[in-house]
Design an enzyme around this catalytic site. Structure first.
Site, short mmCIF file in Angstrom:
data_model
loop_
_atom_site.label_atom_id
_atom_site.label_comp_id
_atom_site.label_asym_id
_atom_site.label_seq_id
_atom_site.Cartn_x
_atom_site.Cartn_y
_atom_site.Cartn_z
CG ASP A 40 -1.98 -0.99 1.24
OD1 ASP A 40 -2.03 -1.91 0.05
OD2 ASP A 40 -2.63 -1.20 2.42
CG ASP B 53 -3.52 4.20 -0.78
OD1 ASP B 53 -3.10 5.48 -0.48
OD2 ASP B 53 -4.17 3.45 -0.23
CG HIS C 161 -5.76 -0.62 -2.27
ND1 HIS C 161 -5.28 -0.98 -1.05
CD2 HIS C 161 -5.35 0.83 -2.36
CE1 HIS C 161 -4.85 0.09 -0.30
NE2 HIS C 161 -5.10 1.12 -1.15
CG ASP D 207 -3.62 -5.07 -4.47
OD1 ASP D 207 -4.63 -4.55 -4.59
OD2 ASP D 207 -2.54 -5.13 -3.76
CB CYS E 91 -2.22 -6.23 0.80
SG CYS E 91 -3.79 -6.01 -0.31
#
Length: 365
Positions: free
Chosen positions: A119, A197, A246, A248, A350
């Site tokens: 992150d 991020d 995020h 991912d 993560c």
């Protein structure tokens, strides 16, 4: 005596080259942050309080010791798995996240944790970039990694910090509301200053892919493009998730020419033209997982996986539909039980940051 140039200490151009060195997070000293302006918009309306109370009794409370213990077993086991595969594993330092901090414009009662290096840090080639995060509670989250960053820098890596944001009230839209059906999706951030991020970026050599979200604004994306220069292209994906945060769990490159796509958050038929020759692998829905186990995470967290070498992929052990699909696509999944880590708001991708992968900078599109 050999005059060969030693390999760069930091060198990772994509998500799939053979993994050689990785940072794996830690869950010690974790505190569920009291400042929740970003977080409350990443779960469906009306569900925020119920969702976080599955983890802690109140905002700003330390994570329960038993929850930390179970997550530590999971994350330490992942580190051991990677070491057994010949990967060098580095860990951050501990930090007291229960201590509040302030700027001239605001204060928070606590931080968060050092569980998710993905992150906060972005590796592009031989440089490691500190992300300008939009969450006040995460403003100092790179501190546990400073020993590592200084070591990498002393050994020749380029260490960069994006402009540290002020995070004043002007960055957050006070009139933000969840979009009604048929309305354009927008997010709580304004364009007051550049923020992003690091987990919002998927690297495919000279091409990086990202999205706008509750953590990343257009100003932040434009800053990164200018910083990287003409040798790179940053492509903006259009998310259809009003809770986006995020990339991912949404767009996961697995190998040259192959990308795993979450069909709920992205339209597989509307990806950028540069991907027209890629195989778009549509992710299956998750195997049934209780909301209690997922905590604050969406039911697409199973897409958050870690590629070892473009063939072997570490994936949550209970996700049999995804494991079968990966096998059908020619990959070799390595099932690993990681659900006890979920309360710390992430999964396998993560929890790791690939510092070095064996490969060179190329264009794949």
């Amino acid at each position: 005596m050999s005059n060969a140039t030693p390999p760069p200490v930091v060198c990772s151009h994509n998500e799939w080259d053979p993994l050689e060195e990785v940072i794996v997070g830690i869950v010690d000293d974790a505190v569920f942050p009291a400042w929740d302006t970003i977080n409350r918009h990443t779960v469906p309306p009306g569900e925020w309080e119920e969702a976080y109370q599955r983890i802690v009794p109140r905002l700003g409370a330390p994570y329960p010791p038993e929850m930390v213990r179970r997550a530590r077993v999971a994350i330490d086991g992942l580190a051991q798995l990677l070491e057994a595969e010949g990967v060098t594993v580095r860990r951050p330092d501990r930090m007291d996240f229960s201590r509040g901090f302030s700027s001239p414009a605001w204060s928070v009662d606590s931080g968060f944790c050092a569980a998710n290096p993905r992150d906060v840090l972005l590796v592009v080639g031989d440089q490691i970039i500190e992300a300008p995060m939009s969450d006040r509670a995460r403003h100092y989250e790179t501190w546990p990694y400073r020993s590592l960053l200084k070591d990498y820098s002393r050994r020749g890596a380029r260490w960069t910090a994006a402009p540290k944001p002020q995070l004043t009230d002007a960055l957050y839209d006070p009139n933000y509301r969840y979009p009604e059906p048929g309305e354009d999706i927008r997010y709580v951030l304004t364009e007051h200053e550049p923020v992003f991020d690091a987990a919002e970026f998927a690297r495919c050599g000279r091409d990086l892919f990202t999205q706008l979200s509750h953590a990343t604004n257009r100003f932040g994306v434009e800053w990164l493009q200018r910083h990287l220069g003409d040798g790179y292209r940053v492509h903006l994906l259009k998310s259809r998730d009003p809770h986006a945060i995020h990339l991912d769990t949404t767009f996961v490159p697995l190998a040259p020419g192959k990308v795993l796509v979450n069909p709920k958050y992205l339209d597989p038929d509307a990806l950028p033209e540069v991907l027209k020759h890629w195989d778009v692998l549509v992710a299956p829905p998750e195997a049934p997982t209780s909301a209690h186990a997922r905590g604050l995470l969406s039911d697409w967290i199973h897409v958050n996986l870690l590629v070892l070498d473009g063939e072997r992929v570490i994936v949550e052990a209970q996700q049999e539909p995804l494991i079968r699909a990966l096998k059908d696509w020619g990959f070799k999944p390595i099932p690993y039980p990681f659900m006890d880590y979920y309360p710390f708001v992430g999964s396998l991708h993560c929890a790791t940051l690939d510092v070095r992968r064996r490969g060179s900078l190329q264009s794949y599109v």
